[in-house]
Design a protein around this motif. Sequence first.
Motif: not given
Length: 323
Positions: A30, A34, A75, A214-215, A233
């Motif tokens: 991606y 990270k 996500d 959505d977060f 993140d």
Amino acid sequence: MMQPVLFVAEVYDVESQKKKKKSIRSPLFYVGDKYKLMPQLKKLFPNDIDTYYDVFCGGGSASINVNAKKIVMNDVDEKIIELHEHLQIASKDIDYFIEKMYNLIKKYGLSLSEKGTTTEIEELKKIYIKTYFSNYNKDAYLRLRNDYNKDQSNIDFLYLLLVYGFNHMIRFNRQGKFNLPVGNVDWNKNVTAALKNYSSWYNNNEVTLSSGMDFEKFVESIELTSNDFLYFDPPYLITFSDYNKLWSEKDERRLYSVLDRLDRKGIKWGLSNMLSHKGKQNDILFEWSKNYREYKIESNYISRFDNTIKKDSKEIYVTNYYN
Ligand SMILES: C[S@@+](CC[C@H](N)C(=O)[O-])C[C@H]1O[C@@H](n2cnc3c(N)ncnc32)[C@H](O)[C@@H]1O
């Protein structure tokens, strides 16, 4: 355009890799993952985690490298969730999945450098020094893209497009058609190694996927205890990525109020973000982060435009706990 470099451990026992403090790379390769930062971040994560929540999981590099009793991935991008779901089902017999992909690669006439190159590719290398794979694969890739766009239920196609696409990105136009051009990349031994690592990780951990939220909704939907940990993140407000189109100052402030609320409930979280980049500063983050602990992270920020490492960026990790 330089050819992106893939760094993947070639050993499939992910648990022993983790103990040796090596980072495992996700087969979703991606943009903005990270993977390279995980050795630094893991040292800052809580020591003992019951459930780990990867709220903006993207390719899942953080989830793959974390030590926790349970892992939950979320996500907002449904295609990302679809790909993880597909790879998790494939993890039951990853060799079968890889064979299936080899057959598709053969069927479409794409290059497969894992098995060696052809004389045609060797000739192209002399003419197109940095774009030989894209020159070789262009027509086959467009046929594959066309077939996927006719029937988007075939996730094998989507995964192959990600492997052969520009910078391994996932991009759809407004009509919902996958529209990324071919990249100067192909299926090499790192792709196979990453898939085997993913499968080994999935089979040895308790991993759950959200339905893609959505977060804020996601955080509201889960029951948390004091031994849980949430890693955030999000897209970075001051850098460029395709998924940054989804992100605004309003989202940034919304995120910080979610984190403040979790803090008031005594729930541990960690946030990755970029404080400054190319002369720009994230002022909202700068003010808000004063209330918490901030660590500087040695950044590997790579621009999607030229793949060079940006040394003028300040990447940080913010937490509300002491280890
Ligand atoms: C920086 S990337 C995460 C990278 C990931 N940690 C990795 O290692 O691959 C940010 C992710 O946030 C997702 N995203 C954007 N807006 C979101 C939202 N409102 N809620 C949840 N996820 C969101 C994007 O789809 C993207 O995958």
